[in-house]
Scaffold this active site. Structure first.
Site, short mmCIF file in Angstrom:
data_model
loop_
_atom_site.label_atom_id
_atom_site.label_comp_id
_atom_site.label_asym_id
_atom_site.label_seq_id
_atom_site.Cartn_x
_atom_site.Cartn_y
_atom_site.Cartn_z
N SER A 135 0.62 -1.17 0.05
CA SER A 135 -0.14 -0.04 0.20
C SER A 135 0.89 1.29 -0.05
O SER A 135 1.80 1.52 0.88
CB SER A 135 -0.79 -0.04 1.28
N TYR A 148 -1.82 -0.64 10.00
CA TYR A 148 -2.21 -0.96 8.57
C TYR A 148 -0.99 -0.99 7.88
O TYR A 148 -0.16 -2.02 7.26
CB TYR A 148 -3.31 -0.17 7.91
#
Length: 243
Positions: A135, A148
């Site tokens: 990501s 995350y």
């Protein structure tokens, strides 16, 4: 030109969003695809295409995950490509406010990536490709995505190590790092202060379409990327440089 003709691919979390777009792209380019899902078998079958299969498994359950890889290998007659995409729950929240339940759930997700990379490394045929979805959050200092992003960054490092381990067999291991994409998860993402919901910090003033990320995943899985290894490909419209 069917760039993945004769190849077999497993995509975890492939029934929706970016995973589904990748599965559809691979099937369209000639691969036989095993699409992992949890709840929506119909969507998984549609993504897999006529030659593919849908396999149910909760990747955070080690027994189900290992069974998934065994079933995919058996159904497809071997694995040439694995895309580790499934990331249940985003674990978003301020670091000082995260609950232990959220932390434990995201650590289970991290473990699922470790086990997925283990299984892929053991099962992918010589000359194959392993792709883990990371990501752009790993490049951003956002207060609500620390957990995350940390997991995604750790996954990138695991892939670098695995690439060295598997290089003697000609197996490439890479990570694909998308920015914000227009999926059903976008409503749950907290954007940086001052960013409009439509621009998502990209210079192109919009989130990515899942198909735009899938095109990059298709490139990485193809022979056109045969000299791409140990690296992370950023596919975010330039958002990581707009901070």
């Amino acid at each position: 030109m069917r760039r993945l003709e004769g190849k077999s691919a497993l995509i975890t979390g492939g029934s929706r969003g970016i995973g589904r777009a990748i599965a559809e792209a691979y099937a369209r380019e000639g691969a036989r695809v095993a699409v992992n899902y949890v709840a929506d078998e119909r969507a998984a079958l549609a993504a897999a295409g006529g030659e593919g299969v849908a396999l149910r498994a909760d990747v955070t359950d080690p027994v189900e995950l290992r069974t998934l890889f065994a079933e995919a290998e058996r159904a497809l007659g071997g694995l040439d490509i694995v895309v580790a995409n499934a990331h249940p729950g985003l674990g978003h929240g301020l670091l000082t406010e995260l609950t232990e339940a959220t932390i434990d759930q995201q650590l289970a997700v991290f473990k699922s990536y470790i086990l997925s990379l283990q299984e892929a490394g053991r099962r992918v045929r010589d000359g194959g490709v392993i792709i883990a979805i990371s990501s752009a959050a790993t490049r951003l200092a956002l207060p609500t995505t620390g957990l995350y992003a940390s997991i995604k960054l750790a996954i990138e490092q695991l892939c670098r190590a695995l690439s060295r381990e598997l290089a003697p067999r000609g197996v490439r291991v890479v990570t694909l790092s998308p920015g914000l994409a227009r999926t059903d998860r976008i409503a749950g993402v907290t954007l940086p202060q001052g960013a409009a919901a439509g621009d998502a910090t990209s210079p192109f003033a919009r989130p990515a379409e899942p198909e735009e990320v899938a095109d990059a995943a298709l490139f990485l899985a193809s022979s056109e990327a045969r000299w791409v290894n140990t690296s992370t490909l950023y596919v975010n419209g330039g958002s990581v440089y707009a901070q």
